[in-house]
Every structure is written in structure tokens, then in C-alpha cells.
Design an enzyme around this catalytic site. Structure first.
Site, PDB file in Angstrom:
ATOM      1  N   LEU A  75      37.726 -52.569  14.708  1.00  0.00           N
ATOM      2  CA  LEU A  75      36.441 -52.009  14.290  1.00  0.00           C
ATOM      3  C   LEU A  75      36.565 -50.888  13.260  1.00  0.00           C
ATOM      4  CD1 LEU A  75      34.660 -52.067  17.754  1.00  0.00           C
ATOM      5  CD2 LEU A  75      34.594 -53.786  15.942  1.00  0.00           C
ATOM      6  N   CYS A  76      37.752 -50.713  12.685  1.00  0.00           N
ATOM      7  CA  CYS A  76      37.944 -49.699  11.642  1.00  0.00           C
ATOM      8  C   CYS A  76      37.452 -50.215  10.295  1.00  0.00           C
ATOM      9  CB  CYS A  76      39.424 -49.337  11.512  1.00  0.00           C
ATOM     10  SG  CYS A  76      39.997 -48.233  12.781  1.00  0.00           S
ATOM     11  N   HIS A  77      36.914 -49.286   9.518  1.00  0.00           N
ATOM     12  CA  HIS A  77      36.471 -49.618   8.165  1.00  0.00           C
ATOM     13  C   HIS A  77      37.655 -49.597   7.203  1.00  0.00           C
ATOM     14  CE1 HIS A  77      32.785 -48.121  10.074  1.00  0.00           C
ATOM     15  NE2 HIS A  77      32.149 -48.900   9.235  1.00  0.00           N
ATOM     16  N   MET A 113      42.135 -42.528  12.748  1.00  0.00           N
ATOM     17  CA  MET A 113      42.881 -43.730  13.130  1.00  0.00           C
ATOM     18  C   MET A 113      44.014 -44.013  12.150  1.00  0.00           C
ATOM     19  SD  MET A 113      41.728 -44.460  15.989  1.00  0.00           S
ATOM     20  CE  MET A 113      42.827 -45.844  16.189  1.00  0.00           C
ATOM     21  N   GLU A 114      43.797 -43.706  10.881  1.00  0.00           N
ATOM     22  CA  GLU A 114      44.848 -43.898   9.890  1.00  0.00           C
ATOM     23  C   GLU A 114      46.024 -42.965  10.150  1.00  0.00           C
ATOM     24  OE1 GLU A 114      41.391 -46.014   8.612  1.00  0.00           O
ATOM     25  OE2 GLU A 114      41.590 -43.978   9.372  1.00  0.00           O
ATOM     26  N   ASP A 128      62.737 -49.619  16.194  1.00  0.00           N
ATOM     27  CA  ASP A 128      63.227 -50.910  15.722  1.00  0.00           C
ATOM     28  C   ASP A 128      64.590 -50.792  15.052  1.00  0.00           C
ATOM     29  OD1 ASP A 128      63.035 -53.759  15.023  1.00  0.00           O
ATOM     30  OD2 ASP A 128      62.759 -53.019  12.977  1.00  0.00           O
TER      31      ASP A 128
END
Length: 159
Positions: A75-77, A113-114, A128
Site C-alpha cells: 500500500l506504499c505510494h 517506510m523507505e 546474506d
């Protein structure tokens, strides 16, 4: 108590309509930690890791992840980021790596969020690249440190 912004009146998930919001300068900082053995950390710091420069690779992965957050979080733009920084520091006394990300833009929605995605993916990249020498590393304390801009104003975590 505030309402969830991504839930409509029917209780369904939806993308928030930001079309009427004002553009403001927005910035967010986030962090994550990777706990590891002293030997693994020394392998990274000495530059003798067989996969190359772990921190440089993690930094690039974090920057790329911030740019692709809208593709990862449903739901992020999609945002036009003006700056993404990923800082990585070894804390030898605690046998861990601290990652801090900063994201900036001028827009209608925040960049929290970014910033969180950048820190998270940088931590995952360190895992990793080092899992061949240590599988029990721990990624911890991924959190938003600070955000500014927009209607909700300034937030800074209390230390």
C-alpha cells in the site's frame, strides 16, 4: 486513539488518497542492528571476506531498496526520493553492526517506510554475505528514529 489510515470504512485494506495533501519537505531516519561474532566482524573489517566489501554492498542494497519500497510494501505510494543515505558502522565492543538510513523528498506522503526498508535490506544483505561463515547472526531493533514533515509533524524516538 488514531485510526489506521490504510483501512476503509468497510474494513478493507486500501491505498490512502494523497491527492489533496500539500507537498512538504519530508525526511525520515531509521536504524537496524546485526549482531554477529567478533570473528565475523573482524573478517568484514579486515577486508578479507571472500565475497568482497560487505558494507559497500549493503549500502548499495539499502539505497536500491528505498527506491523500490513501493514495489515491496503493497500500500506504499511510488515516491520521487531526492536523497537516500545508508551509513554503516561497526561497534566492535558489542560485536555488531549498526545501520542508519536517511530518506528525503518533497511530496505528499512520508518516507518512513523507505527509511525502514533501506535499513532492513542493508541488514539482510550483511546477513546474506556473511551466512557462509556464521548462520546465527541476529538482525534486531529495526525502528524509525525520526521523521519530519507532513500533517503529523515531527517525531523523534525518545532514547
Amino acid at each position: 486513539m488514531s485510526q489506521f489510515s490504510h483501512i476503509n470504512q468497510s474494513g478493507e485494506a486500501n491505498m490512502v488518497d494523497v491527492s489533496v495533501k500539500a507537498e512538504t519537505a519530508r525526511e525520515a531516519r531509521a536504524e537496524a542492528y546485526v549482531d554477529m561474532s567478533a570473528q565475523t566482524l573482524q573478517l568484514i573489517l579486515s577486508g578479507s571476506h571472500h565475497k568482497g566489501d560487505v558494507f559497500a554492498t549493503a549500502r548499495i542494497a539499502g539505497i536500491q531498496a528505498a527506491k523500490k519500497t513501493w514495489d515491496l510494501i503493497p500500500l506504499c505510494h511510488p515516491l520521487l526520493l531526492s536523497k537516500v543515505e545508508v551509513h554503516i558502522e561497526a561497534i566492535e565492543s558489542e560485536s555488531c553492526v549498526r545501520i542508519e538510513s536517511v530518506c528525503k523528498l518533497s511530496g505528499k506522503t512520508g518516507v518512513e517506510m523507505e527509511a525502514l526498508t533501506a535499513a532492513s535490506v542493508a541488514a539482510l544483505t550483511i546477513y546474506d554475505m556473511c551466512k557462509a561463515v556464521q548462520k546465527d547472526m541476529v538482525i534486531r531493533t529495526t525502528r524509525l528514529l525520526e521523521k519530519s514533515g507532513g500533517k503529523s509533524g515531527h517525531f523523534k524516538v525518545q532514547e
